[in-house]
Design a protein around this motif. Structure first.
Motif, PDB file in Angstrom:
ATOM      1  N   GLU A 125       0.807  -1.222   0.000  1.00 31.96           N
ATOM      2  CA  GLU A 125       0.000   0.000   0.000  1.00 31.96           C
ATOM      3  C   GLU A 125       0.844   1.277   0.000  1.00 31.96           C
ATOM      4  O   GLU A 125       0.481   2.261  -0.636  1.00 31.96           O
ATOM      5  CB  GLU A 125      -0.977   0.023   1.171  1.00 31.96           C
ATOM      6  N   ALA A 126       1.979   1.288   0.684  1.00 32.22           N
ATOM      7  CA  ALA A 126       2.831   2.490   0.689  1.00 32.22           C
ATOM      8  C   ALA A 126       3.310   2.805  -0.725  1.00 32.22           C
ATOM      9  O   ALA A 126       3.293   3.969  -1.148  1.00 32.22           O
ATOM     10  CB  ALA A 126       4.012   2.301   1.632  1.00 32.22           C
ATOM     11  N   SER A 127       3.718   1.787  -1.473  1.00 27.84           N
ATOM     12  CA  SER A 127       4.127   1.996  -2.873  1.00 27.84           C
ATOM     13  C   SER A 127       2.955   2.436  -3.724  1.00 27.84           C
ATOM     14  O   SER A 127       3.094   3.284  -4.609  1.00 27.84           O
ATOM     15  CB  SER A 127       4.726   0.712  -3.451  1.00 27.84           C
ATOM     16  N   PHE A 128       1.792   1.852  -3.476  1.00 29.59           N
ATOM     17  CA  PHE A 128       0.580   2.210  -4.201  1.00 29.59           C
ATOM     18  C   PHE A 128       0.288   3.700  -4.016  1.00 29.59           C
ATOM     19  O   PHE A 128       0.015   4.418  -4.978  1.00 29.59           O
ATOM     20  CB  PHE A 128      -0.586   1.359  -3.685  1.00 29.59           C
ATOM     21  N   ARG A 129       0.369   4.165  -2.784  1.00 32.20           N
ATOM     22  CA  ARG A 129       0.073   5.573  -2.491  1.00 32.20           C
ATOM     23  C   ARG A 129       1.065   6.528  -3.155  1.00 32.20           C
ATOM     24  O   ARG A 129       0.729   7.665  -3.451  1.00 32.20           O
ATOM     25  CB  ARG A 129       0.039   5.809  -0.985  1.00 32.20           C
ATOM     26  N   LYS A 130       2.288   6.068  -3.404  1.00 32.04           N
ATOM     27  CA  LYS A 130       3.329   6.912  -4.002  1.00 32.04           C
ATOM     28  C   LYS A 130       3.494   6.673  -5.501  1.00 32.04           C
ATOM     29  O   LYS A 130       4.354   7.284  -6.132  1.00 32.04           O
ATOM     30  CB  LYS A 130       4.670   6.670  -3.303  1.00 32.04           C
ATOM     31  N   SER A 131       2.685   5.802  -6.070  1.00 28.52           N
ATOM     32  CA  SER A 131       2.861   5.437  -7.468  1.00 28.52           C
ATOM     33  C   SER A 131       2.785   6.664  -8.377  1.00 28.52           C
ATOM     34  O   SER A 131       1.922   7.526  -8.224  1.00 28.52           O
ATOM     35  CB  SER A 131       1.785   4.436  -7.901  1.00 28.52           C
ATOM     36  N   ARG A 132       3.687   6.712  -9.345  1.00 29.23           N
ATOM     37  CA  ARG A 132       3.702   7.846 -10.283  1.00 29.23           C
ATOM     38  C   ARG A 132       2.456   7.861 -11.167  1.00 29.23           C
ATOM     39  O   ARG A 132       2.134   8.864 -11.783  1.00 29.23           O
ATOM     40  CB  ARG A 132       4.982   7.855 -11.103  1.00 29.23           C
ATOM     41  N   TRP A 133       1.726   6.737 -11.223  1.00 28.56           N
ATOM     42  CA  TRP A 133       0.488   6.700 -12.001  1.00 28.56           C
ATOM     43  C   TRP A 133      -0.484   7.774 -11.524  1.00 28.56           C
ATOM     44  O   TRP A 133      -1.198   8.375 -12.324  1.00 28.56           O
ATOM     45  CB  TRP A 133      -0.153   5.303 -11.892  1.00 28.56           C
ATOM     46  N   PHE A 134      -0.505   8.052 -10.222  1.00 25.86           N
ATOM     47  CA  PHE A 134      -1.425   9.049  -9.673  1.00 25.86           C
ATOM     48  C   PHE A 134      -1.009  10.483  -9.997  1.00 25.86           C
ATOM     49  O   PHE A 134      -1.789  11.407  -9.777  1.00 25.86           O
ATOM     50  CB  PHE A 134      -1.545   8.877  -8.150  1.00 25.86           C
ATOM     51  N   THR A 135       0.185  10.688 -10.512  1.00 26.25           N
ATOM     52  CA  THR A 135       0.665  12.043 -10.809  1.00 26.25           C
ATOM     53  C   THR A 135       0.510  12.411 -12.291  1.00 26.25           C
ATOM     54  O   THR A 135       0.846  13.524 -12.681  1.00 26.25           O
ATOM     55  CB  THR A 135       2.145  12.195 -10.413  1.00 26.25           C
ATOM     56  N   ARG A 136       0.008  11.492 -13.097  1.00 32.42           N
ATOM     57  CA  ARG A 136      -0.137  11.739 -14.527  1.00 32.42           C
ATOM     58  C   ARG A 136      -1.341  12.626 -14.822  1.00 32.42           C
ATOM     59  O   ARG A 136      -2.326  12.624 -14.095  1.00 32.42           O
ATOM     60  CB  ARG A 136      -0.359  10.419 -15.280  1.00 32.42           C
ATOM     61  N   GLY A 137      -1.287  13.332 -15.918  1.00 30.77           N
ATOM     62  CA  GLY A 137      -2.398  14.178 -16.328  1.00 30.77           C
ATOM     63  C   GLY A 137      -3.632  13.392 -16.732  1.00 30.77           C
ATOM     64  O   GLY A 137      -4.750  13.880 -16.620  1.00 30.77           O
ATOM     65  N   TRP A 138      -3.458  12.157 -17.209  1.00 27.37           N
ATOM     66  CA  TRP A 138      -4.575  11.355 -17.693  1.00 27.37           C
ATOM     67  C   TRP A 138      -5.261  10.569 -16.594  1.00 27.37           C
ATOM     68  O   TRP A 138      -6.323   9.985 -16.800  1.00 27.37           O
ATOM     69  CB  TRP A 138      -4.097  10.370 -18.776  1.00 27.37           C
ATOM     70  N   THR A 139      -4.672  10.509 -15.417  1.00 31.32           N
ATOM     71  CA  THR A 139      -5.194   9.661 -14.347  1.00 31.32           C
ATOM     72  C   THR A 139      -6.635   9.994 -13.998  1.00 31.32           C
ATOM     73  O   THR A 139      -7.453   9.098 -13.791  1.00 31.32           O
ATOM     74  CB  THR A 139      -4.297   9.750 -13.094  1.00 31.32           C
ATOM     75  N   LEU A 140      -6.981  11.263 -13.934  1.00 25.15           N
ATOM     76  CA  LEU A 140      -8.329  11.669 -13.541  1.00 25.15           C
ATOM     77  C   LEU A 140      -9.389  10.993 -14.404  1.00 25.15           C
ATOM     78  O   LEU A 140     -10.301  10.339 -13.902  1.00 25.15           O
ATOM     79  CB  LEU A 140      -8.469  13.188 -13.592  1.00 25.15           C
ATOM     80  N   GLN A 141      -9.287  11.136 -15.714  1.00 22.52           N
ATOM     81  CA  GLN A 141     -10.315  10.551 -16.574  1.00 22.52           C
ATOM     82  C   GLN A 141     -10.261   9.030 -16.550  1.00 22.52           C
ATOM     83  O   GLN A 141     -11.285   8.361 -16.655  1.00 22.52           O
ATOM     84  CB  GLN A 141     -10.230  11.070 -17.994  1.00 22.52           C
TER      85      GLN A 141
END
Length: 196
Positions: A125-141
Motif C-alpha cells: 500500500e505504501a508503494s501504491f500511495r506513491k505510485s507515479r500513475w497518480f501524478t499523470r495528467g490522464w489519471t483523472l479521466q
C-alpha cells in the motif's frame, strides 16, 4: 478505433472499428523506456521490448474476463498521423467510459513476495500511495470514466479495484468518493473538478 486481439495462431493482430465497437478492455499505465509502439505493431517487431509484457498481460487478462479485444495507447494510436492523434485525444474519455474493463498496470508497485495481495495490503500500500500513475495528467479521466477499474502490481498481481481501494484513491487524489462511484460530473462545481 483500433483494437488489439490475438488471432487463431496466437499472434498479436488488430482490427479497426468505426461503428459497432465490440466489448473491449483498456490498459492504463505509465510510459516506461522500451515501450511496444504502433510501429512495432505494424512491422511485427518489438516482442523483445520490455513494454511487450504489458501487451501480453492486457490480452491475457481480457481473455480471462471473456473479452476478445483490448486497447493500449502506445500501440493503438499512430502518433505520427496528426489527425488520428487529435481524434484519439478528443475521444479518450469516451473510450475509457465505454470500456468493459480498465486495467491499471502499476510498474512501480511491487508485490514479489506476496502470495495474496489482499491479505498483505500493508506490504504494497505504501508503494501504491506513491505510485507515479497518480501524478499523470490522464489519471483523472482514467479513474472516473470507466465503471470497472482494476489495479495490478509490477508482478501482474491484482491489488483490488476502484471500489475496494476507494478510500485510498480518495485520499491520494482528493477526488470525492461520489465521483469515484460514478455520480454525474455535472453534480460537482467547476471549482471542485479543477481541484481534482
Amino acid at each position: 478505433m483500433r483494437l488489439l486481439h490475438f488471432d487463431n495462431s496466437g499472434r498479436l493482430a488488430w482490427s479497426v472499428f468505426s461503428s459497432d465497437i465490440p466489448p473491449y478492455a483498456i490498459l492504463s499505465h505509465t510510459w516506461d523506456v522500451d515501450e511496444f509502439n504502433f510501429e512495432d505493431l505494424v512491422n511485427r517487431t518489438g516482442e523483445s521490448k520490455a513494454g511487450y509484457k504489458k501487451i501480453l498481460f492486457c490480452g491475457k487478462q481480457a481473455a480471462r474476463d471473456h473479452l476478445h479485444y483490448f486497447w493500449i495507447d502506445t500501440c493503438c494510436i499512430d502518433k505520427w498521423n496528426l489527425a488520428e492523434l487529435s481524434n484519439a485525444i478528443n475521444s479518450m474519455f469516451r473510450w475509457y467510459q465505454n470500456a468493459a474493463k480498465c486495467y491499471v498496470f502499476l510498474s512501480d508497485v511491487p508485490t514479489s513476495t506476496v502470495v495474496n495481495a489482499h491479505l498483505h495490503q500493508n506490504i504494497w500500500e505504501a508503494s501504491f500511495r506513491k505510485s507515479r500513475w497518480f501524478t499523470r495528467g490522464w489519471t483523472l479521466q482514467e479513474l472516473i470514466a470507466p465503471a470497472s477499474v482494476e489495479f495490478f502490481s509490477l508482478q501482474l498481481q491484482r491489488l483490488g479495484d476502484k471500489q475496494s481501494l476507494e478510500q485510498q484513491i480518495h485520499e491520494i487524489t482528493v477526488i470525492p468518493v461520489k465521483a469515484l462511484r460514478g455520480h454525474p460530473l455535472g453534480n460537482f462545481s467547476v471549482a471542485e473538478r479543477m481541484a481534482w
